[in-house]
Design a protein around this motif. Structure first.
Motif, PDB file in Angstrom:
ATOM      1  N   GLY A  81      26.854  -4.100 -19.258  1.00  0.00           N
ATOM      2  CA  GLY A  81      27.393  -3.634 -20.536  1.00  0.00           C
ATOM      3  C   GLY A  81      26.360  -3.537 -21.626  1.00  0.00           C
ATOM      4  O   GLY A  81      25.176  -3.829 -21.427  1.00  0.00           O
ATOM      5  N   LEU A  82      26.825  -3.106 -22.785  1.00  0.00           N
ATOM      6  CA  LEU A  82      25.929  -2.960 -23.925  1.00  0.00           C
ATOM      7  C   LEU A  82      25.859  -4.258 -24.711  1.00  0.00           C
ATOM      8  O   LEU A  82      24.795  -4.735 -25.079  1.00  0.00           O
TER       9      LEU A  82
ATOM     10  N   PHE B 225      12.856  -9.977 -17.840  1.00  0.00           N
ATOM     11  CA  PHE B 225      14.256 -10.409 -17.828  1.00  0.00           C
ATOM     12  C   PHE B 225      14.984  -9.868 -16.593  1.00  0.00           C
ATOM     13  O   PHE B 225      15.688 -10.599 -15.898  1.00  0.00           O
ATOM     14  N   HIS B 226      14.769  -8.591 -16.293  1.00  0.00           N
ATOM     15  CA  HIS B 226      15.425  -7.977 -15.134  1.00  0.00           C
ATOM     16  C   HIS B 226      14.972  -8.619 -13.826  1.00  0.00           C
ATOM     17  O   HIS B 226      15.763  -8.822 -12.919  1.00  0.00           O
TER      18      HIS B 226
ATOM     19  N   ASP C 228      28.373   2.215  -9.698  1.00  0.00           N
ATOM     20  CA  ASP C 228      27.383   3.256  -9.454  1.00  0.00           C
ATOM     21  C   ASP C 228      27.272   4.065 -10.742  1.00  0.00           C
ATOM     22  O   ASP C 228      28.142   4.838 -11.079  1.00  0.00           O
ATOM     23  N   LEU C 229      26.198   3.835 -11.489  1.00  0.00           N
ATOM     24  CA  LEU C 229      26.084   4.478 -12.797  1.00  0.00           C
ATOM     25  C   LEU C 229      25.411   5.822 -12.661  1.00  0.00           C
ATOM     26  O   LEU C 229      24.304   5.903 -12.153  1.00  0.00           O
TER      27      LEU C 229
ATOM     28  N   ALA D 106      19.018  -0.276 -22.285  1.00  0.00           N
ATOM     29  CA  ALA D 106      19.465  -1.426 -21.511  1.00  0.00           C
ATOM     30  C   ALA D 106      18.742  -1.530 -20.171  1.00  0.00           C
ATOM     31  O   ALA D 106      18.602  -2.587 -19.610  1.00  0.00           O
ATOM     32  N   GLY D 107      18.265  -0.405 -19.673  1.00  0.00           N
ATOM     33  CA  GLY D 107      17.481  -0.451 -18.443  1.00  0.00           C
ATOM     34  C   GLY D 107      18.293  -0.899 -17.242  1.00  0.00           C
ATOM     35  O   GLY D 107      17.786  -1.544 -16.339  1.00  0.00           O
ATOM     36  N   TRP D 108      19.565  -0.522 -17.216  1.00  0.00           N
ATOM     37  CA  TRP D 108      20.399  -0.913 -16.079  1.00  0.00           C
ATOM     38  C   TRP D 108      19.824  -0.413 -14.769  1.00  0.00           C
ATOM     39  O   TRP D 108      19.887  -1.084 -13.755  1.00  0.00           O
ATOM     40  N   ARG D 109      19.266   0.778 -14.839  1.00  0.00           N
ATOM     41  CA  ARG D 109      18.781   1.368 -13.613  1.00  0.00           C
ATOM     42  C   ARG D 109      17.635   0.536 -13.028  1.00  0.00           C
ATOM     43  O   ARG D 109      17.580   0.296 -11.831  1.00  0.00           O
TER      44      ARG D 109
END
Ligand SMILES: [Zn+2]
Length: 405
Positions: A221-222, A288-289, A307-308, A326-329
């Motif tokens: 999430g954001l 962090f990731h 699946d974004l 956010a760098g979710w990928r």
């Protein structure tokens, strides 16, 4: 002369599978401290690499526009590269592999474009803050010692292993890891070398889905970066306050940059400051990731995420900045390979699956849910939901359902 083609990773894996083994490929990045002389050589190589990249790309575009033909890497190397080397003798003074990889990178960019994984290849710019070139391993031209790395045309360059890389550096020294290529990068803050390495490992046993296994659902999430639900408890993970602080500083620097006269000395100075801050924030995020994905991959065998389709989502301008930030990928990429190494599984659930709107207690759908509603009560069963927690439950359930069919 008919040079023997080296095997692809797929082919090598096929051979290794018979022994229950496979290749593990990954990268290791080290900061390097080149001497002034080495810096001059690196800069020259970066320039030549860029020249060949742009020249091949331009020739390829031209060939297509004039004859609708594809100018292959091999044809370019044969017809144009050698001619260019004669025209511009300085091309002969740099590492020849850096020129070859420039052509291959154009090809790779086209491949991505045709596979709809990327836009049309772009020309490399002289003034972008990050410049790279890649060279290949052959006959010991790239090697490490405890304090330095040997690179083609540069010789020994002082190396600073990060604490976490010390153990890996050891495996490079004892030969467990085989170096395939090295990418030298110049950024606002200095120079790094990324080594692509391979090692042979035993194929890890895939998770046994008929036995007990630990499974978590993650809602990205954001507000909260990740809500992780393990079937009993929720864990919320957010980027530290340090990133917010760094972003504030960046915004201030960018404001100052906007006030500087373009092309002036101050403008250049300010631009470097902005680039440094950007790099710093990207590194903090990456760190962090890495930490979060390692923890999750260590503790679980199955991880379910949404699946974004990020490219699709970025079109929505309101969310765009936050999402790309956010760098979710990046996080999902880390998670995927870490699980893969451990024999775990990453399950992606369809992004149209209504994870936030579904009541995880009774299955009722709250169609009218808006983005700013952080909490809601189910009109059917009365359960009060925290938006993100509810989504993580639904994602986990959907993943388990998919695994069962
Ligand atoms: Zn309900």
């Amino acid at each position: 002369m008919n040079r023997k083609r080296s095997l692809t990773i797929k082919e090598k894996n096929k051979l290794l599978a018979a022994e229950g083994k496979r290749l593990r490929c990954f990268g290791m990045t080290f900061r390097i401290l080149p001497t002034l002389e080495q810096i001059a050589q690196i800069n020259q190589t970066l320039g030549c690499h860029r020249l060949i990249f742009n020249s091949y790309l331009a020739s390829r575009i031209e060939a297509y526009q004039t004859n609708q033909t594809t100018l292959s890497v091999a044809a370019f190397k044969k017809d144009r590269l050698n001619a260019l080397k004669d025209e511009k003798p300085y091309l002969k003074a740099v590492d020849k592999f850096s020129l070859e990889t420039a052509c291959e990178q154009v090809q790779a960019a086209y491949d991505r474009f045709f596979a709809k994984r990327g836009g049309f290849p772009k020309f490399k710019k002289k003034h972008s803050s990050k410049q790279t070139y890649t060279t290949k391993y052959t006959n010991g031209n790239i090697a490490v010692t405890p304090e330095a790395i040997k690179l083609p045309k540069l010789g020994l360059v002082a190396l600073f292993p990060k604490k976490t890389n010390r153990k890996r550096l050891q495996s490079l020294l004892d030969g467990t890891l085989k170096i395939q290529a090295a990418t030298i990068t110049r950024t606002a803050t200095g120079y790094t070398v990324s080594l692509s390495v391979q090692e042979v490992v035993a194929i890890s046993q895939p998770v046994d889905l008929t036995a007990d296994y630990r499974c978590v659902g993650i809602d990205l999430g954001l507000k909260t970066f990740a809500v992780v639900y393990d079937g009993k408890d929720f864990a919320d993970y957010s980027h530290g306050a340090y990133i917010k602080q760094a972003e504030k500083k960046l915004a201030k620097l960018q404001q100052q940059l906007a006030r500087c006269q373009k092309g002036s000395k101050n403008y250049d100075k300010q631009r470097t400051k902005v680039a440094k801050r950007h790099e710093h924030i990207a590194n903090q995020r990456k760190d962090f990731h890495h930490k979060l994905s390692t923890t999750i991959a260590n503790e679980n065998q199955v991880v379910v995420v949404e699946d974004l389709n990020i490219r699709g989502m970025v079109k929505n301008h309101k969310l765009a900045k936050a999402i790309s930030n956010a760098g979710w990928r990046q996080f999902i990429t880390f998670l995927a390979y870490k699980l893969d190494w451990r024999g775990g599984r990453l399950v992606k659930v369809n992004r149209f699956f209504a994870s936030s709107r579904l009541c995880s207690a009774c299955g009722h759908q709250y169609v009218a849910l808006t983005l700013d509603e952080r909490h809601w009560a189910c009109s059917h069963c009365g359960t009060v939901h925290d938006r993100d927690h509810n989504a993580s439950v639904n994602i986990r359930n959907e993943g388990l359902r998919l695994l069962a069919v």
